[in-house]
Design an enzyme around this catalytic site. Structure first.
Site, short mmCIF file in Angstrom:
data_model
loop_
_atom_site.label_atom_id
_atom_site.label_comp_id
_atom_site.label_asym_id
_atom_site.label_seq_id
_atom_site.Cartn_x
_atom_site.Cartn_y
_atom_site.Cartn_z
N TRP A 285 -7.57 -2.07 12.57
CA TRP A 285 -6.68 -3.01 11.87
C TRP A 285 -6.50 -4.21 12.81
O TRP A 285 -6.16 -4.03 13.98
CB TRP A 285 -5.36 -2.30 11.62
CG TRP A 285 -4.29 -3.15 10.98
CD1 TRP A 285 -4.42 -3.94 9.87
CD2 TRP A 285 -2.91 -3.24 11.39
NE1 TRP A 285 -3.20 -4.52 9.58
CE2 TRP A 285 -2.27 -4.11 10.49
CE3 TRP A 285 -2.17 -2.66 12.41
CZ2 TRP A 285 -0.92 -4.42 10.59
CZ3 TRP A 285 -0.83 -2.97 12.52
CH2 TRP A 285 -0.21 -3.84 11.61
N ASP B 5 -1.23 5.94 15.20
CA ASP B 5 -0.67 5.03 14.20
C ASP B 5 -0.89 5.71 12.85
O ASP B 5 -2.03 5.87 12.41
CB ASP B 5 -1.40 3.68 14.27
CG ASP B 5 -0.84 2.69 13.26
OD1 ASP B 5 0.13 3.04 12.54
OD2 ASP B 5 -1.37 1.56 13.17
N LYS C 240 3.32 2.05 2.71
CA LYS C 240 2.32 2.44 1.70
C LYS C 240 2.74 3.69 0.94
O LYS C 240 2.72 3.72 -0.27
CB LYS C 240 0.97 2.72 2.37
CG LYS C 240 0.64 1.86 3.55
CD LYS C 240 0.10 0.51 3.14
CE LYS C 240 0.04 -0.38 4.36
NZ LYS C 240 -0.82 -1.51 4.22
N1 KET Z 1 -1.15 0.31 10.95
C1 KET Z 1 -2.25 0.17 10.19
C2 KET Z 1 -3.47 0.92 10.56
C3 KET Z 1 -2.20 -0.66 9.06
O1 KET Z 1 -3.28 -0.76 8.31
C4 KET Z 1 -1.02 -1.37 8.75
C5 KET Z 1 -0.98 -2.29 7.60
C6 KET Z 1 0.09 -1.16 9.57
C7 KET Z 1 0.00 -0.33 10.68
C8 KET Z 1 1.41 -1.83 9.37
O2 KET Z 1 2.00 -1.71 8.18
P1 KET Z 1 3.58 -1.99 8.03
O3 KET Z 1 3.68 -2.78 6.79
O4 KET Z 1 4.04 -2.75 9.24
O5 KET Z 1 4.18 -0.65 7.96
N2 KET Z 1 -2.01 -2.78 7.06
C9 KET Z 1 -2.12 -3.61 5.87
C10 KET Z 1 -1.12 -4.70 5.81
C11 KET Z 1 -1.11 -5.70 6.95
O6 KET Z 1 -2.15 -6.13 7.44
O7 KET Z 1 0.04 -6.06 7.35
C12 KET Z 1 -3.56 -4.09 5.70
O8 KET Z 1 -4.42 -3.81 6.54
O9 KET Z 1 -3.85 -4.74 4.67
#
Ligand code: KET
Length: 444
Positions: free
Chosen positions: A174, A255, A291
């Site tokens: 990511w 993570d 999610k």
């Molecule tokens: N870790 C991973 C691996 C991840 O894909 C995301 C979010 C997050 C943490 C953080 O999510 P949060 O909303 O802070 O709980 N990924 C998606 C959103 C983004 O980029 O913010 C994405 O990859 O589309």
């Protein structure tokens, strides 16, 4: 008299002049600030929103600004789950929790470490309902600003208490992982993860990088549903990874942003963590409810660190709180209340489990549909990886140039690394998407 009035008017103008001067000084102060590069994920949504075509399809970016979903024609704005009509989904369990909150609970500050109930329930999800570590109070845990905030808090903790340590991050990962540890001033190393030819795991490369890292290194691992590849180690491979970590005394930081999204069952998706726990590792874990509860904008998550004993856990927690206090003081209350109510009530928790499974199953169904559509169109390429990969994303193998063609010719928006957010694919757009992918990938 005239001289006096000149003096008076110049005096009365002076504060204005001074204001102007300091404004000029201000602007020159920031004159060297260049616009930041666009975020590879969130920047896609901006481009999507600017597109006027009624056919536009977003399987790449994440957030939509606050307008009604119906005003965005055929939007599949992704990285976030959509129902089969392409609409954002608020889970029934969340609606019920909100109904119970409305007018009944106060909105006072949470403690610096966040909601105690939310943390307790989060630990049960990650470490197991009957975990001895929870009973023995060996886990230091705080509510965090979703998964991103949990990772960042850990990175800051790592820098403060192990200032010479580095972090190993998988290739690819990511994109924000790099930003998080960069801004925490923790040096980064890469480790092998993905095998482009097989579109699967490069297990031998991964194992040799773990072996070659200096003993006691920090590793960032995706607990399940690896983003962006959709490729996870098998249970047997996780066991081997865990054994090697043990021999090397490495520290695993998990993570876990997609618990429940890989298999449809949060318990099964915690398997990697449980294997490491069985093997007696100290671990760190970032959890997110963005999610799996659809609480994206509520920013609710949990950071936990398994310690040697209760005394150490108390100390670590107090330091995590001290990191949080000058940054944001204490975490937001609404999302934490929603999560607490759902996970604390057996009936609501059951409803949540059904709803998570529903989301995961719809995505799995769309993987099959996309693959079948490509095959029906006569694509000579192999699309097996679409159904082999799991979680929210499909790492399609398309080149940045092919992605550019998808955007320019078909108004389909996704990240340039070829990542398709399967959560944005629906029965209504899968045919259009397959056709466009076929057009840009077919050999000339
Ligand atoms: N870790 C991973 C691996 C991840 O894909 C995301 C979010 C997050 C943490 C953080 O999510 P949060 O909303 O802070 O709980 N990924 C998606 C959103 C983004 O980029 O913010 C994405 O990859 O589309």
């Amino acid at each position: 008299m005239a001289a006096l009035s000149r003096t008076v008017s110049s005096l009365s103008r002076r504060p204005q002049l001074q204001g102007l001067q300091s404004a000029r000084q201000m602007s020159s102060l920031f004159g060297h600030v260049e616009p930041a590069p666009k975020d590879p994920i969130l920047g896609v949504t901006e481009a999507f929103l600017a597109d006027q075509s009624p056919d536009k399809v977003n399987v790449g970016g994440v957030r939509l600004p606050l307008r009604t979903p119906s005003s965005i024609p055929r939007s599949l704005a992704a990285g976030a789950y959509r129902d089969d009509n392409g609409k954002p989904l608020v889970l029934q369990c969340v609606r019920e929790a909100e109904r119970r909150i409305a007018g009944n609970l106060n909105m006072e500050y949470l403690p610096m470490g966040g909601s105690i109930t939310m943390i307790e329930q989060s630990l049960k999800l990650a470490y197991g309902e009957d975990s001895e570590f929870i009973k023995d109070k060996k886990i230091a845990a705080v509510q965090a600003l979703s998964g991103t905030g949990a990772c960042r808090l850990f990175a800051d903790f790592q820098k403060r208490f192990l200032p010479d340590s580095q972090i190993y991050i998988p290739t690819p990962t990511w994109s924000n992982h790099h930003n998080i540890w960069r801004d925490a001033n923790v040096p980064q190393n890469k480790f092998t993860y993905y095998h482009p030819e097989s579109r699967g795991l490069d297990f031998s490369g991964l194992m040799s990088d773990i072996k070659n890292a200096p003993d006691g290194s920090f590793f960032m691992l995706h607990a399940c549903a690896h983003n962006p590849t959709g490729v996870d180690p098998t249970e047997e491979q996780w066991r081997e990874i865990s054994h090697l970590f043990k021999a090397k005394k490495h520290f695993p930081f998990f993570d876990m942003a997609y618990q429940g999204f890989a298999s449809g069952d949060p318990e099964r998706d915690a398997k990697a963590i449980r294997i490491f726990l069985e093997d007696g590792h100290q671990i760190g874990c970032a959890q997110s409810y963005a999610k799996n509860m659809g609480l994206y904008g509520q920013r609710v998550g949990c950071l936990s660190i398994l310690c040697d004993d209760e005394k150490q856990a108390v100390a670590v927690k107090s330091q995590l709180q001290q990191l949080a206090r000058p940054m944001y003081s204490n975490p937001p209350v609404h999302g934490a209340l929603v999560v607490s109510i759902i996970l604390n009530d057996p009936e609501l928790k059951n409803l949540w489990l059904q709803e998570v499974k529903g989301m995961a199953d719809r995505i799995i169904g769309m993987r099959t549909a996309l693959k079948e559509n490509l095959e029906k169109l006569g694509s000579p390429l192999s699309w097996e990886h679409i159904t082999n990969q799991i979680g929210m994303f499909c790492y399609s193998g398309m080149t940045p140039e092919q992605v550019d063609r998808l955007t320019n010719e078909f108004h389909i928006y996704m990240t340039r690394n070829g990542r398709i957010s399967m959560a944005g694919v629906t029965s209504g757009n899968v045919g259009y998407l397959a056709n466009a992918i076929h057009e840009v990938t077919k050999p000339k």
